[in-house]
Design a protein around this motif. Sequence first.
Motif, PDB file in Angstrom:
ATOM      1  N   VAL A  36      30.326 -17.162  14.612  1.00 46.59           N
ATOM      2  CA  VAL A  36      30.291 -18.621  14.449  1.00 46.59           C
ATOM      3  C   VAL A  36      30.918 -19.299  15.664  1.00 46.59           C
ATOM      4  CG1 VAL A  36      31.030 -20.551  13.015  1.00 46.59           C
ATOM      5  CG2 VAL A  36      30.370 -18.403  11.944  1.00 46.59           C
ATOM      6  N   ASN A  37      32.037 -18.771  16.121  1.00 43.03           N
ATOM      7  CA  ASN A  37      32.676 -19.347  17.307  1.00 43.03           C
ATOM      8  C   ASN A  37      31.766 -19.255  18.525  1.00 43.03           C
ATOM      9  OD1 ASN A  37      34.978 -19.968  15.856  1.00 43.03           O
ATOM     10  ND2 ASN A  37      36.067 -18.108  16.446  1.00 43.03           N
ATOM     11  N   ASP A  38      31.058 -18.128  18.652  1.00 42.40           N
ATOM     12  CA  ASP A  38      30.100 -17.986  19.752  1.00 42.40           C
ATOM     13  C   ASP A  38      29.045 -19.093  19.705  1.00 42.40           C
ATOM     14  OD1 ASP A  38      31.348 -15.695  20.653  1.00 42.40           O
ATOM     15  OD2 ASP A  38      29.795 -14.318  19.937  1.00 42.40           O
ATOM     16  N   CYS A  39      28.558 -19.379  18.504  1.00 37.64           N
ATOM     17  CA  CYS A  39      27.505 -20.390  18.359  1.00 37.64           C
ATOM     18  C   CYS A  39      28.006 -21.776  18.744  1.00 37.64           C
ATOM     19  CB  CYS A  39      26.969 -20.381  16.928  1.00 37.64           C
ATOM     20  SG  CYS A  39      26.060 -18.877  16.519  1.00 37.64           S
ATOM     21  N   TRP A  40      29.236 -22.083  18.370  1.00 39.71           N
ATOM     22  CA  TRP A  40      29.821 -23.368  18.754  1.00 39.71           C
ATOM     23  C   TRP A  40      30.062 -23.421  20.261  1.00 39.71           C
ATOM     24  CZ3 TRP A  40      30.084 -27.972  16.704  1.00 39.71           C
ATOM     25  CH2 TRP A  40      31.010 -28.906  17.175  1.00 39.71           C
ATOM     26  N   ASP A  41      30.552 -22.314  20.826  1.00 39.29           N
ATOM     27  CA  ASP A  41      30.779 -22.266  22.272  1.00 39.29           C
ATOM     28  C   ASP A  41      29.466 -22.436  23.030  1.00 39.29           C
ATOM     29  OD1 ASP A  41      33.443 -21.824  21.722  1.00 39.29           O
ATOM     30  OD2 ASP A  41      33.390 -19.674  22.154  1.00 39.29           O
ATOM     31  N   ALA A  42      28.389 -21.831  22.515  1.00 38.20           N
ATOM     32  CA  ALA A  42      27.084 -21.975  23.161  1.00 38.20           C
ATOM     33  C   ALA A  42      26.585 -23.416  23.078  1.00 38.20           C
ATOM     34  CB  ALA A  42      26.070 -21.030  22.513  1.00 38.20           C
ATOM     35  N   LEU A  43      26.840 -24.069  21.962  1.00 36.32           N
ATOM     36  CA  LEU A  43      26.461 -25.463  21.812  1.00 36.32           C
ATOM     37  C   LEU A  43      27.203 -26.338  22.811  1.00 36.32           C
ATOM     38  CD1 LEU A  43      25.170 -27.882  20.404  1.00 36.32           C
ATOM     39  CD2 LEU A  43      26.883 -27.671  18.591  1.00 36.32           C
ATOM     40  N   LYS A  44      28.504 -26.119  22.945  1.00 38.10           N
ATOM     41  CA  LYS A  44      29.288 -26.907  23.894  1.00 38.10           C
ATOM     42  C   LYS A  44      28.820 -26.633  25.330  1.00 38.10           C
ATOM     43  CE  LYS A  44      32.457 -29.123  22.984  1.00 38.10           C
ATOM     44  NZ  LYS A  44      33.834 -28.795  22.562  1.00 38.10           N
ATOM     45  N   TRP A  45      28.496 -25.372  25.616  1.00 42.92           N
ATOM     46  CA  TRP A  45      27.974 -25.022  26.943  1.00 42.92           C
ATOM     47  C   TRP A  45      26.670 -25.759  27.217  1.00 42.92           C
ATOM     48  CZ3 TRP A  45      23.287 -22.713  28.137  1.00 42.92           C
ATOM     49  CH2 TRP A  45      23.122 -22.304  29.466  1.00 42.92           C
ATOM     50  N   ALA A  46      25.773 -25.757  26.243  1.00 41.73           N
ATOM     51  CA  ALA A  46      24.480 -26.405  26.434  1.00 41.73           C
ATOM     52  C   ALA A  46      24.648 -27.902  26.681  1.00 41.73           C
ATOM     53  CB  ALA A  46      23.586 -26.157  25.219  1.00 41.73           C
ATOM     54  N   LEU A  47      25.584 -28.529  25.972  1.00 44.16           N
ATOM     55  CA  LEU A  47      25.829 -29.953  26.200  1.00 44.16           C
ATOM     56  C   LEU A  47      26.363 -30.190  27.611  1.00 44.16           C
ATOM     57  CD1 LEU A  47      27.367 -31.081  22.784  1.00 44.16           C
ATOM     58  CD2 LEU A  47      25.093 -31.591  23.685  1.00 44.16           C
ATOM     59  N   SER A  48      27.282 -29.341  28.049  1.00 41.47           N
ATOM     60  CA  SER A  48      27.851 -29.516  29.388  1.00 41.47           C
ATOM     61  C   SER A  48      26.817 -29.260  30.477  1.00 41.47           C
ATOM     62  CB  SER A  48      29.045 -28.579  29.580  1.00 41.47           C
ATOM     63  OG  SER A  48      28.633 -27.222  29.666  1.00 41.47           O
ATOM     64  N   MET A  49      25.834 -28.417  30.182  1.00 39.92           N
ATOM     65  CA  MET A  49      24.809 -28.048  31.154  1.00 39.92           C
ATOM     66  C   MET A  49      23.527 -28.870  30.992  1.00 39.92           C
ATOM     67  SD  MET A  49      25.938 -25.649  33.149  1.00 39.92           S
ATOM     68  CE  MET A  49      24.441 -24.869  33.775  1.00 39.92           C
TER      69      MET A  49
ATOM     70  N   GLY B 104      37.176 -14.967  26.309  1.00 45.05           N
ATOM     71  CA  GLY B 104      37.068 -14.378  27.627  1.00 45.05           C
ATOM     72  C   GLY B 104      35.862 -13.482  27.820  1.00 45.05           C
ATOM     73  N   SER B 105      35.020 -13.372  26.799  1.00 39.82           N
ATOM     74  CA  SER B 105      33.814 -12.568  26.899  1.00 39.82           C
ATOM     75  C   SER B 105      32.637 -13.477  27.262  1.00 39.82           C
ATOM     76  CB  SER B 105      33.568 -11.839  25.581  1.00 39.82           C
ATOM     77  OG  SER B 105      32.473 -10.961  25.685  1.00 39.82           O
ATOM     78  N   SER B 106      31.424 -13.009  27.036  1.00 39.16           N
ATOM     79  CA  SER B 106      30.248 -13.834  27.269  1.00 39.16           C
ATOM     80  C   SER B 106      29.123 -13.357  26.366  1.00 39.16           C
ATOM     81  CB  SER B 106      29.799 -13.779  28.731  1.00 39.16           C
ATOM     82  OG  SER B 106      29.340 -12.477  29.064  1.00 39.16           O
TER      83      SER B 106
ATOM     84  N   VAL C 251      26.749 -17.092  28.800  1.00 39.58           N
ATOM     85  CA  VAL C 251      27.603 -18.195  28.357  1.00 39.58           C
ATOM     86  C   VAL C 251      29.005 -17.668  28.085  1.00 39.58           C
ATOM     87  CG1 VAL C 251      27.991 -19.877  26.521  1.00 39.58           C
ATOM     88  CG2 VAL C 251      25.670 -19.458  27.376  1.00 39.58           C
ATOM     89  N   PRO C 252      30.028 -18.232  28.714  1.00 47.09           N
ATOM     90  CA  PRO C 252      31.401 -17.781  28.452  1.00 47.09           C
ATOM     91  C   PRO C 252      31.846 -18.168  27.043  1.00 47.09           C
ATOM     92  CG  PRO C 252      31.413 -19.721  29.863  1.00 47.09           C
ATOM     93  CD  PRO C 252      29.977 -19.313  29.712  1.00 47.09           C
ATOM     94  N   THR C 253      32.629 -17.297  26.420  1.00 44.71           N
ATOM     95  CA  THR C 253      33.163 -17.564  25.086  1.00 44.71           C
ATOM     96  C   THR C 253      34.671 -17.738  25.154  1.00 44.71           C
ATOM     97  OG1 THR C 253      33.354 -15.198  24.645  1.00 44.71           O
ATOM     98  CG2 THR C 253      31.304 -16.281  23.992  1.00 44.71           C
TER      99      THR C 253
END
Length: 353
Positions: free
Chosen positions: A161-174, A75-77, A70-72
């Motif tokens: 925390v930012n990673d967790c939010w980014d993962a949540l947004k990724w999961a919604l988009s996917m 720029g990492s993952s 999952v991209p963060t």
Amino acid sequence: MAHLTREEVLRSGEVSPEYRKAFEARPCNIFGRDFFAHRAARAEHLSKLRHLYLIPAPIPDKVTETMHNVPTRDGSSIRVRVYQPVIGPPEGRSPLIMMYHEGGWSMGDLTDEDLNCRLFARELGAVCVNVEYRSASHVVNLHTMLSYYRLAPEYPFPVGVNDCWDALKWALSMSPYLHATPQRGLIVGGSSAGGNISAIMALLSRDEHLDPPITGQYLSVPALLPSDRVPSHLTPLYQSRSTSTSDPVLGKLNDSGILSIYAPDPNSPLWDPFNHPDGHKGVAKTFFQVGGLDPLRDEAVLYDRKLRESGVLTRFELYAGYGHMFWTNWPELERSEEFVKDTVRGVKWLLEA
């Protein structure tokens, strides 16, 4: 269960004879001479116990498991593991559940939430995303190995925390590709530090007008109120941090070492969910599981009260005489099996309209 009186909460801090027998026979030897020794000992300790879990390994005939990057935002993952039911719910619409692991914001990995994710996929027909967010000491280097109290954190607050939010947004988009229907239900959950993160995700969902919104939060033995942020009028009710010295996992909690690694901003709403500046009205319904012997007990009790006073529907299960993460460290206990079954029932309740 019905919400307990203060006297019942205090009585829950008396050690269960079954629990005492278990932890005296097999102490939780996860404490090393420095932080990295502690982290390694914790991982080894848990790896030797997972064969005793209710679901000790993947169940490919019931649940498929796939790894994703999952991209963060920097720029990492990060890695996530996705669990999908082989046979979904009867209506063909799987809710989405995000799980965030424990480990004091500085330890832990995907193995910590394997059991819950497999259970939720198998028993509830949910698609689960197990998030391996970057913890404060995710990467070891020579400088950080000098000593526990002289760590130079690789990923301090708020990276995880930012990673967790980014993962949540990724999961919604996917979600269409993951065969998830978050409109059917969107749950966040975790234990200990993962419970803290889940509470923050629920607040962010409200504040950022997430669409679809988080509809439920599962807070297991959560850290919700830092000891240096307790309102003065609540100090008499915030006792377990200093009185729960018999807890075999946390003992008399002194989190200064871990917090020196994580380095949270004490005034940030991404750290202290209890004192959120915008209050708690409109936050998702909440299911708590809390150990009566746990040093974190009272902050969960206080957060439950704060949510209910804000009009949030809650369900609270208190395990009298048992401590922090008891079901993972002594999974052979009857009470541990009951805890895991209660977890499924509680998350099912979160998914109900």
